[in-house]
Design a protein around this motif. Structure first.
Motif, PDB file in Angstrom:
ATOM      1  N   PRO A 134      25.244  51.440  30.723  1.00 41.80           N
ATOM      2  CA  PRO A 134      24.963  49.973  31.578  1.00 41.80           C
ATOM      3  C   PRO A 134      26.268  49.493  31.052  1.00 41.80           C
ATOM      4  N   THR A 135      26.948  48.140  31.921  1.00 42.47           N
ATOM      5  CA  THR A 135      27.934  47.684  32.040  1.00 42.47           C
ATOM      6  C   THR A 135      27.251  46.120  31.997  1.00 42.47           C
ATOM      7  N   GLY A 136      28.624  45.661  30.972  1.00 45.17           N
ATOM      8  CA  GLY A 136      27.783  43.659  31.646  1.00 45.17           C
ATOM      9  C   GLY A 136      28.803  42.885  30.941  1.00 45.17           C
ATOM     10  N   VAL A 137      29.124  41.568  32.154  1.00 43.62           N
ATOM     11  CA  VAL A 137      30.224  41.443  31.738  1.00 43.62           C
ATOM     12  C   VAL A 137      29.688  39.840  31.571  1.00 43.62           C
ATOM     13  N   ASP A 138      29.618  38.518  30.252  1.00 45.10           N
ATOM     14  CA  ASP A 138      29.313  37.441  30.696  1.00 45.10           C
ATOM     15  C   ASP A 138      29.747  36.599  31.541  1.00 45.10           C
TER      16      ASP A 138
ATOM     17  N   ALA B 223      32.330  34.716  32.349  1.00 49.93           N
ATOM     18  CA  ALA B 223      33.978  35.811  32.793  1.00 49.93           C
ATOM     19  C   ALA B 223      34.441  36.714  33.730  1.00 49.93           C
ATOM     20  N   ARG B 224      33.271  35.998  34.791  1.00 44.03           N
ATOM     21  CA  ARG B 224      33.055  37.178  35.800  1.00 44.03           C
ATOM     22  C   ARG B 224      34.103  36.507  36.794  1.00 44.03           C
ATOM     23  N   GLY B 225      34.079  38.153  37.680  1.00 46.76           N
ATOM     24  CA  GLY B 225      35.366  36.705  38.503  1.00 46.76           C
ATOM     25  C   GLY B 225      36.879  37.343  38.482  1.00 46.76           C
ATOM     26  N   ALA B 226      36.700  38.055  37.012  1.00 49.97           N
ATOM     27  CA  ALA B 226      38.047  37.591  36.705  1.00 49.97           C
ATOM     28  C   ALA B 226      38.971  39.541  36.393  1.00 49.97           C
ATOM     29  N   GLY B 227      37.919  40.383  37.454  1.00 48.76           N
ATOM     30  CA  GLY B 227      38.872  42.221  37.092  1.00 48.76           C
ATOM     31  C   GLY B 227      37.988  42.318  35.693  1.00 48.76           C
ATOM     32  N   ILE B 228      37.215  42.265  35.040  1.00 49.69           N
ATOM     33  CA  ILE B 228      36.936  42.338  33.496  1.00 49.69           C
ATOM     34  C   ILE B 228      36.115  43.608  34.134  1.00 49.69           C
ATOM     35  N   GLY B 229      34.799  43.115  34.580  1.00 49.04           N
ATOM     36  CA  GLY B 229      33.945  44.514  35.025  1.00 49.04           C
ATOM     37  C   GLY B 229      34.583  45.830  35.507  1.00 49.04           C
ATOM     38  N   HIS B 230      35.667  45.418  36.382  1.00 48.36           N
ATOM     39  CA  HIS B 230      36.256  46.235  37.292  1.00 48.36           C
ATOM     40  C   HIS B 230      37.266  47.539  35.795  1.00 48.36           C
ATOM     41  N   ALA B 231      38.173  46.655  34.951  1.00 47.73           N
ATOM     42  CA  ALA B 231      39.078  46.772  33.964  1.00 47.73           C
ATOM     43  C   ALA B 231      38.500  48.498  33.005  1.00 47.73           C
TER      44      ALA B 231
ATOM     45  N   GLY C 178      22.365  48.226  40.771  1.00 48.10           N
ATOM     46  CA  GLY C 178      22.221  47.369  40.912  1.00 48.10           C
ATOM     47  C   GLY C 178      23.523  46.789  41.572  1.00 48.10           C
ATOM     48  N   PRO C 179      24.902  46.192  41.102  1.00 44.20           N
ATOM     49  CA  PRO C 179      25.163  45.307  42.008  1.00 44.20           C
ATOM     50  C   PRO C 179      26.667  46.918  43.425  1.00 44.20           C
ATOM     51  N   SER C 180      25.765  47.612  44.353  1.00 46.27           N
ATOM     52  CA  SER C 180      26.719  48.797  44.619  1.00 46.27           C
ATOM     53  C   SER C 180      27.385  48.438  45.162  1.00 46.27           C
ATOM     54  N   GLU C 181      27.679  47.619  45.375  1.00 45.24           N
ATOM     55  CA  GLU C 181      29.441  46.718  46.585  1.00 45.24           C
ATOM     56  C   GLU C 181      30.225  46.999  45.730  1.00 45.24           C
ATOM     57  N   PHE C 182      29.892  46.946  43.784  1.00 47.85           N
ATOM     58  CA  PHE C 182      30.896  46.392  42.905  1.00 47.85           C
ATOM     59  C   PHE C 182      31.196  47.739  42.427  1.00 47.85           C
ATOM     60  N   TYR C 183      31.083  48.653  42.691  1.00 46.54           N
ATOM     61  CA  TYR C 183      31.352  50.316  42.676  1.00 46.54           C
ATOM     62  C   TYR C 183      31.660  50.467  43.935  1.00 46.54           C
ATOM     63  N   GLU C 184      30.975  50.574  44.721  1.00 47.12           N
ATOM     64  CA  GLU C 184      32.021  50.996  46.128  1.00 47.12           C
ATOM     65  C   GLU C 184      33.180  50.943  46.231  1.00 47.12           C
ATOM     66  N   ARG C 185      33.254  49.209  46.028  1.00 46.04           N
ATOM     67  CA  ARG C 185      34.438  48.580  46.223  1.00 46.04           C
ATOM     68  C   ARG C 185      35.681  49.065  45.148  1.00 46.04           C
ATOM     69  N   THR C 186      35.387  49.215  43.888  1.00 45.20           N
ATOM     70  CA  THR C 186      35.906  49.227  42.497  1.00 45.20           C
ATOM     71  C   THR C 186      36.311  50.514  42.179  1.00 45.20           C
TER      72      THR C 186
HETATM   73  C1  LIG Z   1      28.662  43.641  38.026  1.00 46.25           C
HETATM   74  C2  LIG Z   1      29.600  42.749  36.671  1.00 46.25           C
HETATM   75  C3  LIG Z   1      29.800  43.962  35.523  1.00 46.25           C
HETATM   76  C4  LIG Z   1      31.071  43.027  37.162  1.00 46.25           C
HETATM   77  O1  LIG Z   1      31.885  42.209  36.535  1.00 46.25           O
HETATM   78  P1  LIG Z   1      33.106  41.024  36.914  1.00 46.25           P
HETATM   79  O2  LIG Z   1      33.954  41.067  35.698  1.00 46.25           O
HETATM   80  O3  LIG Z   1      32.411  39.891  37.517  1.00 46.25           O
HETATM   81  O4  LIG Z   1      33.577  41.909  38.021  1.00 46.25           O
HETATM   82  P2  LIG Z   1      35.050  42.160  38.780  1.00 46.25           P
HETATM   83  O5  LIG Z   1      35.590  40.342  38.510  1.00 46.25           O
HETATM   84  O6  LIG Z   1      35.771  43.366  37.927  1.00 46.25           O
HETATM   85  O7  LIG Z   1      35.234  42.251  40.468  1.00 46.25           O
HETATM   86  C5  LIG Z   1      35.404  43.121  40.826  1.00 46.25           C
HETATM   87  C6  LIG Z   1      34.959  43.737  42.341  1.00 46.25           C
HETATM   88  O8  LIG Z   1      33.801  44.259  43.123  1.00 46.25           O
HETATM   89  C7  LIG Z   1      33.336  42.738  43.683  1.00 46.25           C
HETATM   90  N1  LIG Z   1      32.020  42.165  42.820  1.00 46.25           N
HETATM   91  C8  LIG Z   1      31.864  42.050  41.237  1.00 46.25           C
HETATM   92  N2  LIG Z   1      30.467  41.725  40.918  1.00 46.25           N
HETATM   93  C9  LIG Z   1      30.147  41.983  42.284  1.00 46.25           C
HETATM   94  C10 LIG Z   1      28.200  41.836  42.728  1.00 46.25           C
HETATM   95  N3  LIG Z   1      27.346  41.836  42.315  1.00 46.25           N
HETATM   96  N4  LIG Z   1      28.029  42.306  44.137  1.00 46.25           N
HETATM   97  C11 LIG Z   1      29.121  42.763  44.738  1.00 46.25           C
HETATM   98  N5  LIG Z   1      30.549  42.887  44.460  1.00 46.25           N
HETATM   99  C12 LIG Z   1      30.610  41.819  42.791  1.00 46.25           C
HETATM  100  C13 LIG Z   1      34.573  41.177  42.944  1.00 46.25           C
HETATM  101  O9  LIG Z   1      34.217  40.518  43.513  1.00 46.25           O
HETATM  102  C14 LIG Z   1      35.721  42.371  42.664  1.00 46.25           C
HETATM  103  O10 LIG Z   1      36.141  42.075  44.189  1.00 46.25           O
HETATM  104  P3  LIG Z   1      37.645  41.546  44.565  1.00 46.25           P
HETATM  105  O11 LIG Z   1      38.618  42.253  43.644  1.00 46.25           O
HETATM  106  O12 LIG Z   1      37.243  42.493  46.227  1.00 46.25           O
HETATM  107  O13 LIG Z   1      37.761  40.282  44.200  1.00 46.25           O
HETATM  108  C15 LIG Z   1      28.901  41.820  36.506  1.00 46.25           C
HETATM  109  O14 LIG Z   1      28.740  41.433  37.570  1.00 46.25           O
HETATM  110  C16 LIG Z   1      28.213  41.674  35.367  1.00 46.25           C
HETATM  111  O15 LIG Z   1      28.074  41.419  34.877  1.00 46.25           O
HETATM  112  N6  LIG Z   1      26.791  41.782  36.443  1.00 46.25           N
HETATM  113  C17 LIG Z   1      25.509  41.777  35.761  1.00 46.25           C
HETATM  114  C18 LIG Z   1      24.883  43.079  34.953  1.00 46.25           C
HETATM  115  C19 LIG Z   1      25.302  43.741  36.121  1.00 46.25           C
HETATM  116  O16 LIG Z   1      24.354  44.054  37.448  1.00 46.25           O
HETATM  117  N7  LIG Z   1      25.475  45.256  35.588  1.00 46.25           N
HETATM  118  C20 LIG Z   1      25.590  46.824  36.766  1.00 46.25           C
HETATM  119  C21 LIG Z   1      24.450  47.613  36.783  1.00 46.25           C
HETATM  120  S1  LIG Z   1      23.882  49.151  37.394  1.00 46.25           S
END
Ligand SMILES: CC(C)(COP(=O)(O)OP(=O)(O)OC[C@H]1O[C@@H](n2cnc3c(N)ncnc32)[C@H](O)[C@@H]1OP(=O)(O)O)[C@@H](O)C(=O)NCCC(=O)NCCS
Length: 158
Positions: free
Chosen positions: A90-94, A97-105, A128-136
């Motif tokens: 798994p992965t997670g960001v506080d 602190a979300r929305g600052a690129g930390i999850g992507h990095a 869970g957040p498929s869009e996050f993985y698709e986009r990054t």
């Molecule tokens: C998913 C998670 C790790 C993302 O961390 P984050 O630091 O907020 O992500 P980033 O700021 O690096 O986002 C990178 C891109 O993904 C997008 N994104 C981030 N979280 C997203 C989400 N939940 N759904 C869709 N898109 C998301 C951002 O908009 C951003 O896009 P952009 O670069 O076009 O603006 C964080 O939301 C989290 O901890 N969620 C709860 C735990 C979780 O669901 N973990 C994943 C388990 S599979």
């Protein structure tokens, strides 16, 4: 659903690095003496299951756990090779602190490390957040990936 990432298509992202540096965040591999602190933080911030998976990542040498720190404290984590070999997460960001690129990095640092360790692809289990993985990192759905390795986990709160 599980997702697949072609690690050959990834490359370091200097813009993202600059953004992370600008936010005074450091991304690095976790070290053995940090096991207790990191697993407690994951349990308190997320859940006991993710904390257990993080413990397994710490059992590897070098650890397969990466973390994001700011001002000497944790703001995020990511692990691989825990529930199964070749799996990211798994992965997670506080929350604050979300929305600052930390999850992507964190994701990119971890996947690039998987490539160094010899993997060609990474599997992201039970996304869970498929869009996050698709986009990054261009992750794509794996057909027929349900039920996956997480199916039927013991649940103490049925
Ligand atoms: C998913 C998670 C790790 C993302 O961390 P984050 O630091 O907020 O992500 P980033 O700021 O690096 O986002 C990178 C891109 O993904 C997008 N994104 C981030 N979280 C997203 C989400 N939940 N759904 C869709 N898109 C998301 C951002 O908009 C951003 O896009 P952009 O670069 O076009 O603006 C964080 O939301 C989290 O901890 N969620 C709860 C735990 C979780 O669901 N973990 C994943 C388990 S599979």
């Amino acid at each position: 659903m599980d997702y697949l990432v072609n690690l050959s298509l990834l490359s370091p992202d200097p813009e993202l690095d600059a953004r992370i540096q600008g936010a005074a965040v450091t991304i690095r591999r976790a070290l053995a003496p940090e096991l207790e602190l990191v697993t407690r933080w994951v349990r308190q911030t997320f859940n006991a299951g993710w904390s257990s998976e993080t413990t397994v990542a710490f059992s590897r040498q070098p650890t397969s756990c990466f973390m994001a720190t700011r001002d000497g404290g944790l703001v995020g984590f990511a692990v691989y090779d825990s529930i199964a070999r070749g799996f990211f997460g798994p992965t997670g960001v506080d929350e604050a602190a979300r929305g600052a690129g930390i999850g992507h990095a964190l994701l990119l640092a971890t996947l690039l490390d998987m490539r160094v360790m010899g993997y060609g692809y990474a599997i992201i289990g039970d996304v869970g957040p498929s869009e996050f993985y698709e986009r990054t990192v261009g992750a794509t759905q794996i057909p027929d990936s349900e039920p996956g390795v997480y199916a039927g986990l013991l649940n103490t709160h049925p």
